[in-house]
Design a protein around this motif. Structure first.
Motif, PDB file in Angstrom:
ATOM      1  N   UNK A 196     -10.308   3.527   0.228  1.00 19.69           N
ATOM      2  CA  UNK A 196     -10.424   5.251   0.530  1.00 19.69           C
ATOM      3  C   UNK A 196      -9.626   5.902   1.736  1.00 19.69           C
ATOM      4  N   UNK A 197      -9.460   4.708   2.218  1.00 16.87           N
ATOM      5  CA  UNK A 197      -7.718   5.277   3.222  1.00 16.87           C
ATOM      6  C   UNK A 197      -6.345   4.988   2.487  1.00 16.87           C
ATOM      7  N   UNK A 198      -5.992   5.085   1.476  1.00 18.42           N
ATOM      8  CA  UNK A 198      -4.946   5.311   0.587  1.00 18.42           C
ATOM      9  C   UNK A 198      -5.284   6.576   0.089  1.00 18.42           C
ATOM     10  N   UNK A 199      -6.250   6.737  -0.345  1.00 15.56           N
ATOM     11  CA  UNK A 199      -6.435   8.417  -1.513  1.00 15.56           C
ATOM     12  C   UNK A 199      -6.400   9.521  -0.381  1.00 15.56           C
ATOM     13  N   UNK A 200      -6.715   8.616   0.679  1.00 12.35           N
ATOM     14  CA  UNK A 200      -7.274  10.210   2.045  1.00 12.35           C
ATOM     15  C   UNK A 200      -5.890  10.585   2.368  1.00 12.35           C
ATOM     16  N   UNK A 201      -4.735   9.848   2.621  1.00 10.25           N
ATOM     17  CA  UNK A 201      -3.872   9.538   2.985  1.00 10.25           C
ATOM     18  C   UNK A 201      -2.437  10.160   1.906  1.00 10.25           C
ATOM     19  N   UNK A 202      -2.765  10.145   1.025  1.00 10.12           N
ATOM     20  CA  UNK A 202      -1.523   9.907  -0.192  1.00 10.12           C
ATOM     21  C   UNK A 202      -2.734  12.315   0.174  1.00 10.12           C
ATOM     22  N   UNK A 203      -3.706  12.197  -0.089  1.00 17.37           N
ATOM     23  CA  UNK A 203      -4.249  13.990  -0.436  1.00 17.37           C
ATOM     24  C   UNK A 203      -3.732  14.373   0.898  1.00 17.37           C
ATOM     25  N   UNK A 217      -0.017   7.764  -5.981  1.00 20.65           N
ATOM     26  CA  UNK A 217      -1.329   8.835  -5.668  1.00 20.65           C
ATOM     27  C   UNK A 217      -0.611  10.338  -5.649  1.00 20.65           C
ATOM     28  N   UNK A 218       0.616  10.394  -4.628  1.00 18.59           N
ATOM     29  CA  UNK A 218       1.320  10.778  -4.598  1.00 18.59           C
ATOM     30  C   UNK A 218       1.735  11.748  -5.147  1.00 18.59           C
ATOM     31  N   UNK A 219       2.472  11.167  -5.949  1.00 14.07           N
ATOM     32  CA  UNK A 219       3.519  11.843  -7.853  1.00 14.07           C
ATOM     33  C   UNK A 219       2.116  11.691  -8.545  1.00 14.07           C
ATOM     34  N   UNK A 220       1.186  11.559  -9.040  1.00 12.68           N
ATOM     35  CA  UNK A 220       0.190  11.828  -9.602  1.00 12.68           C
ATOM     36  C   UNK A 220      -0.325  13.232  -9.300  1.00 12.68           C
ATOM     37  N   UNK A 221      -0.887  13.671  -8.289  1.00 16.54           N
ATOM     38  CA  UNK A 221      -1.288  14.820  -7.335  1.00 16.54           C
ATOM     39  C   UNK A 221       0.076  16.313  -7.443  1.00 16.54           C
ATOM     40  N   UNK A 222       1.203  15.173  -6.999  1.00 16.15           N
ATOM     41  CA  UNK A 222       2.526  16.519  -7.814  1.00 16.15           C
ATOM     42  C   UNK A 222       2.250  17.039  -9.189  1.00 16.15           C
ATOM     43  N   UNK A 223       1.529  16.213  -9.454  1.00 12.24           N
ATOM     44  CA  UNK A 223       2.209  16.653 -11.293  1.00 12.24           C
ATOM     45  C   UNK A 223       1.453  17.440 -11.692  1.00 12.24           C
ATOM     46  N   UNK A 224      -0.001  17.005 -11.075  1.00 11.34           N
ATOM     47  CA  UNK A 224      -1.113  17.466 -11.433  1.00 11.34           C
ATOM     48  C   UNK A 224      -0.876  18.939 -11.228  1.00 11.34           C
ATOM     49  N   UNK A 259       1.009  -1.291   0.536  1.00 10.58           N
ATOM     50  CA  UNK A 259       0.046   0.100   0.016  1.00 10.58           C
ATOM     51  C   UNK A 259       0.921   1.488  -0.508  1.00 10.58           C
ATOM     52  N   UNK A 260       2.188   1.625   0.827  1.00 14.45           N
ATOM     53  CA  UNK A 260       2.986   2.951   0.375  1.00 14.45           C
ATOM     54  C   UNK A 260       3.784   2.787  -0.987  1.00 14.45           C
ATOM     55  N   UNK A 261       3.716   1.756  -1.946  1.00 14.26           N
ATOM     56  CA  UNK A 261       3.696   2.003  -2.841  1.00 14.26           C
ATOM     57  C   UNK A 261       2.065   2.844  -3.886  1.00 14.26           C
ATOM     58  N   UNK A 262       1.219   2.441  -3.404  1.00 17.77           N
ATOM     59  CA  UNK A 262       0.342   2.614  -4.167  1.00 17.77           C
ATOM     60  C   UNK A 262       0.131   4.201  -3.665  1.00 17.77           C
ATOM     61  N   UNK A 263       0.225   3.853  -2.461  1.00 16.97           N
ATOM     62  CA  UNK A 263       0.678   6.199  -1.973  1.00 16.97           C
ATOM     63  C   UNK A 263       1.522   6.962  -2.532  1.00 16.97           C
ATOM     64  N   UNK A 264       2.287   6.153  -2.706  1.00 13.60           N
ATOM     65  CA  UNK A 264       3.163   7.232  -2.761  1.00 13.60           C
ATOM     66  C   UNK A 264       3.384   7.630  -4.986  1.00 13.60           C
TER      67      UNK A 264
END
Length: 166
Positions: A156-163, A8-15, A1-6
């Protein structure tokens, strides 16, 4: 799940760098347990205060009948969004309970042979049930609520944590 969170964070940052909005499209219907994963996640994200637009909740689900309208609405409100779609999926017996995250569009309704537009720049799939020799509509009716809730909470937790960490 850590890989998935990172990821998502990369996608958010790129956006953010590209000045594009990340929008979540949670697909499904609350009328079938097996198809309620998307709307459950949409509602849970809003309850947890996500900072990004969410389309598709238990109150206002996005499903086969209004998907095209929802897509028009998303593109009207957000110029060139990065769309992350979320939907329940069928897999093998061993995959039930798994979360898949992939780059590229999701094909909603594929297992039930529905012809719907492909959606998303990225997508989550929660494997809620497996293919069996029963008629296809039974997959959605025979899905355990426990499985759907467990997947909804996890995604939901993965998305919220990444956000929050972005």
């Amino acid at each position: 799940m850590t890989l998935l969170k990172s990821k998502l964070k990369e996608i958010f940052s790129k956006a953010k760098q590209q000045q594009r909005e990340v929008v979540f499209l949670c697909i499904g219907s609350d009328r079938y347990i097996g198809d309620s994963l998307g709307p459950l996640i949409g509602s849970m994200m809003l309850e947890n205060g996500i900072s990004r637009p969410v389309h598709g909740t238990l109150e206002e689900p996005v499903h086969a009948f209004n998907l095209k309208l929802a897509l028009k609405d998303i593109h009207k409100k957000n110029e060139n969004p990065i769309l992350i779609s979320i939907d329940a999926s069928l897999g093998t017996k061993e995959q039930v309970g798994d979360v898949l995250f992939k780059e590229g569009p999701l094909v909603p309704g594929k297992a039930l042979k529905k012809m719907l537009p492909e959606v998303g720049d990225y997508h989550f799939q929660g494997i809620v049930n497996y293919l069996d020799p029963f008629p296809s509509s039974q997959f959605l009716n025979d899905t355990r609520l426990h499985t759907v809730m467990k997947l909804a909470k996890l995604i939901t937790q993965i998305i919220i944590d990444s956000d929050k960490e972005e």
